[in-house]
Write an enzyme that holds these catalytic residues in place. Structure first.
Site, PDB file in Angstrom:
ATOM      1  CE  LYS A  46      -0.104 -41.569  21.517  1.00 28.49           C
ATOM      2  NZ  LYS A  46       1.130 -40.681  21.125  1.00 28.49           N
ATOM      3  CG  ASP A  73       3.614 -43.324  20.319  1.00 30.92           C
ATOM      4  OD1 ASP A  73       4.196 -44.053  19.590  1.00 30.92           O
ATOM      5  OD2 ASP A  73       2.969 -42.375  19.908  1.00 30.92           O
ATOM      6  CE  LYS A  75       4.369 -43.229  16.085  1.00 34.98           C
ATOM      7  NZ  LYS A  75       4.248 -42.409  17.028  1.00 34.98           N
ATOM      8  CG  ASP A  78      19.259 -47.504  16.675  1.00 39.34           C
ATOM      9  OD1 ASP A  78      20.087 -47.971  16.029  1.00 39.34           O
ATOM     10  OD2 ASP A  78      19.138 -46.366  17.099  1.00 39.34           O
ATOM     11  CB  THR A 137      -1.943 -41.963   9.385  1.00 42.03           C
ATOM     12  OG1 THR A 137      -1.229 -41.072  10.512  1.00 42.03           O
ATOM     13  CG2 THR A 137      -2.670 -43.131   9.746  1.00 42.03           C
ATOM     14  NE  ARG A 229      -4.288 -32.875  18.446  1.00 49.28           N
ATOM     15  CZ  ARG A 229      -4.042 -32.680  17.068  1.00 49.28           C
ATOM     16  NH1 ARG A 229      -3.507 -31.510  16.577  1.00 49.28           N
ATOM     17  NH2 ARG A 229      -4.067 -33.790  16.343  1.00 49.28           N
TER      18      ARG A 229
END
Ligand code: C5P
Length: 250
Positions: A46, A73, A75, A78, A137, A229
Site C-alpha cells: 500500500k 491509498d 482517498k 473532490d 476509524t 508497523r
C-alpha cells in the site's frame, strides 16, 4: 472486469495475495528496502499519502518493477470531474486497487468507477478495484453527530455509505476489524472488504484502538488485510510477515 488476483497466483500463494503491507515510510530508499526484504513473500503493497507525497509515482513504479502490486491509498475526495481524472491516472500507474471517500457522494464515486473502467479499456490495462472509505476509524458516534451532524450510528452510516458506493459502481470498502462481519452480511461475497488495524496476537497496538488478529480478520470475512508497523517496524520484516501469514492460515 477488474483483475482477479486469484487467477494469477498458484494455490500456495493465495494467502500472501491477501496480505497488503503498508509502506508508510518517508523515502523511496526505505520503501524499496522493505519491498526487497519481503521479496518472495509479500506481493501487495500500500502506498499512501506519506510515501506518495515524498516520492510520487516513482514509488509505484519501483514496487511494480520489483514484481509487486500497488494499492494506491490516496482517498480521492473532490468534484466528480477531478476524481474521474485521478482515477484514470491510477489506472495508468498500474495500481491494482485505489480508494475514494464515499462521503464524496454518488456522482463522485460514479465518476471514479467510470474513469477507471474507461481508462482501462483505452490503455488496455486491467481495471483496478475501486474501494470506498466510509467513516474514518478516528470518528466515534459523538464526533459523527456533533461535528458532521450525522444522526445515525457509526455502523448504520457505514452500511448506508457501502450501499451508496455499490450503487455508484464501486467494488468494496475499507472496514475496521469490528465492522467486517456486518459489512459482509449486508453486502454479500461479491463485495471486497479491506481491513487495516491488524495486529498479531500479543503485539503492540501502536495508535490503533480497534484491532483484530490476522486470523480473526480472515475469519470475519476480510478479503485483504493491511498491515504496516508490525512488519515494517520489525527487526526482521520477512520473519514478521511469515508469522502473520502463518496466523492467517491457522
Ligand atoms: O501500521 P499499521 O498496521 O497501523 O498501518 C495501518 C495502515 O492502514 C496505515 O497505512 C493507515 O493509514 C491505514 N488505515 C488505518 N485505518 C483506517 C484506514 C486506513 O489504519 N481506518
Amino acid at each position: 472486469m477488474p483483475r482477479d488476483p486469484k487467477d494469477r497466483l498458484p494455490a500456495d500463494r493465495l494467502l500472501a495475495d491477501r496480505l497488503i503491507v503498508a509502506l508508510d515510510v518517508d523515502s523511496l530508499d526505505r520503501a524499496t528496502g522493505l519491498v526487497d526484504a519481503l521479496a518472495g513473500q509479500v506481493v501487495r503493497f500500500k502506498i499512501g499519502s506519506q510515501l506518495f507525497t515524498a516520492a510520487g509515482p516513482s514509488a509505484v513504479d519501483a514496487v511494480r518493477k520489483r514484481g509487486g502490486e500497488v494499492f494506491l491509498d490516496l482517498k480521492f475526495h473532490d468534484i466528480p470531474n477531478t476524481v474521474e481524472g485521478a482515477a484514470r491516472e491510477a489506472v495508468r500507474l498500474g495500481a491494482f486497487m485505489f480508494n475514494v471517500h464515499a462521503s464524496g457522494g454518488r456522482a463522485m464515486m460514479s465518476a471514479a468507477a467510470h474513469g477507471s473502467a474507461e481508462a482501462a479499456q483505452a490503455f488496455r490495462l486491467p481495471r483496478p478495484l475501486v474501494i470506498a472509505v466510509t467513516v474514518l476509524t478516528s470518528f466515534d458516534r459523538a464526533a459523527l453527530a456533533g461535528e458532521l451532524h450525522v444522526a445515525s450510528s457509526v455502523e448504520g452510516h457505514v452500511l448506508h455509505l457501502c450501499t451508496l458506493a455499490r450503487e455508484a459502481g464501486l467494488d468494496g470498502s475499507v472496514a475496521s476489524p469490528n465492522e467486517i462481519r456486518a459489512i459482509r452480511n449486508a453486502m454479500g461475497y461479491g463485495w471486497t472488504v479491506v481491513t487495516p488495524g491488524v495486529r498479531p496476537a500479543g503485539s503492540e497496538r501502536h495508535d490503533q484502538s480497534r484491532v483484530a488478529t490476522p486470523r480473526a480478520a480472515v475469519q470475519a470475512g476480510a478479503d485483504y488485510l493491511v498491515v504496516g508497523r508490525p512488519i515494517t517496524g520489525a527487526a526482521d520484516p520477512a520473519r514478521a510477515a511469515e508469522a502473520i501469514l502463518t496466523e492467517m492460515s491457522a
